[in-house]
Design an enzyme around this catalytic site. Structure first.
Site: not given
Ligand code: ARG
Ligand code: ZN
Length: 412
Positions: A175, A178, A230, A300, A374
């Protein structure tokens, strides 16, 4: 455009303090819907007014009592007047400017090089130099190219003579916005070729493949045009909207609940599984290396979570408990050494259904240790995590990778 929003916030009957507010388009707000009516209103606003949603990823996920992070960009007075909100960030334009400034002044040898964000050109240069400076350890592997024909380079970090080692795959930057993710892949590579005791142990047993930017077209676009992009940058035949969510484009319950078949959606699944050259390249590489790759990792941000399959269904993975114990141990290490909290669990139950993800696909291919990390933070800065936070964000993720890799070595 810097639309001035005049937000007159009415008093809420519970003790929430709400003030009259002036809001600019470079603010990021946190708004929590308290009623179903507010949920609907927020959904409407974030679809209609060119609002940039930070969290959740797409309006359909907005729920009561779950904070929504967004940057309102149009005159939305009528909506905003019905909510209480908190300003997360006040000056996103200035922050973006600071984070993209003099990206190539420090030499790559200085440690501060790794504590800044880098343009795509700089990352390509870094890949090149890294392989030149460590030719015995680091090789570059071209795994494919992007929609706009940029090369997808992975590093292969390998020590010793042994030929048929097991391997770890790690990809970053699926993405585009990020940014901490490609920064992590660089940080990770540095610590792997510099080695310490644990890393030497890992490298004695496993080769490591690192794809620092899986979505180079999108990443480039976040540097030049829209910091909050994104998806990738592919054009579809039947819509003027650009981009496919690469993490919805893999063949794992593809395009079912949690993905969208609408090209304008942030979670557009694409025309068919692996329709995108970026996801196809990763899938091809893993298919042809599935006997060696034992651990799949994809990085991510943001929200601080260690997730594992499944995200494409609420069913439990066959080795759910094993994955849970590994994620838990990694989260405990982060807590102990960095005093930071990471949630962990199966993706579908921990956040939401998100089919077509690379982690589930890799898992179904037979890579039984598959995780989505994440990274920081939990919304204070969100995608605009300041460069001064890079080192802690990366070090805590690194300890999680190490913990999991050591366990995988024990098991295989
Ligand atoms: N934030 C990520 C996304 O929405 C979560 C990924 C979890 N894993 C998955 N297979 N969807 O893409
Ligand atoms: Zn992501």
């Amino acid at each position: 455009m810097k639309a001035l929003l005049i937000l007159i916030v009415l008093m809420n009957l519970d003790k929430n303090k709400c003030f009259a507010f002036l809001s600019f388009s470079d603010q990021v707000l946190s708004i929590t819907a308290k009623t179903q009516e507010q949920v609907e209103l927020l959904k409407n606003v974030s679809t209609q007014y060119e609002t940039v949603l930070w969290q959740p990823v797409s309006p359909e996920y907005i729920k009561e009592e779950e904070p929504v992070h967004l940057s309102p960009s149009a005159f939305a007075q009528s909506f905003a007047s019905r909510f209480c909100f908190r300003v997360l960030l006040d000056n996103t334009n200035e922050m973006i400017e600071l984070q993209t400034r003099n990206d190539s002044t420090d030499p790559r040898s200085s440690s501060s090089y790794y504590e800044r964000y880098h343009s795509l050109e700089d990352i390509y240069y870094w890949i090149n130099r890294t392989t030149q400076e460590h030719p015995e350890m680091v090789k570059v592997v071209l795994i494919g190219s992007s929609y706009e024909k940029r090369p997808l380079y992975a590093l292969k970090i390998s020590v010793g003579e042994k030929q048929d080692k097991k391997a770890i795959w790690i990809d970053c930057g699926i993405h585009a916005r990020e940014w901490i993710s490609p920064a992590f892949c660089m940080w990770f590579s540095l610590s792997y070729y510099n080695q310490n005791q644990d890393i030497t142990h890992i490298l004695n047993h496993m080769d490591v493949y690192v794809l620092p930017v899986m979505n180079p077209d999108g990443y480039k676009y976040t540097w030049t045009t829209n910091r909050m992009w994104r998806k990738n940058r592919s054009y579809s035949t039947d819509s003027s909207c650009v981009g496919v969510d690469l993490n919805r484009n893999f063949d794992a319950n593809w395009c079912t609940e949690g993905a969208s078949d609408k090209p304008c959606s942030e979670i557009y699944c694409g025309a068919f599984p692996e329709s995108e050259p970026e996801s196809e390249a990763v899938a091809n590489f893993l298919r042809s290396h599935k006997d060696s790759v034992q651990l799949y990792l994809t990085i991510h941000s943001y929200s601080q979570m260690l997730l594992f399959p499944y995200s494409c269904t609420l069913d439990e993975a066959e080795n759910h408990n094993e994955l849970l114990v590994m994620a838990q141990e990694a989260a405990q290490k982060i807590r102990r050494y960095y005093r930071n909290t990471y949630k962990y669990g199966a993706g579908g139950k921990t956040i939401y259904l998100a089919p077509g993800g690379s982690d589930d696909w890799a898992y179904n291919l037979g890579i039984k240790y598959s995780f989505t990390f994440e990274l920081q933070d939990r919304g204070r800065y969100g995608f605009l995590l300041p460069p001064s936070h890079i080192s802690k964000a990366c070090n805590e993720a690194l300890i999680a990778v190490k913990t999991i890799a050591l366990r995988v070595i024990e098991k295989t």
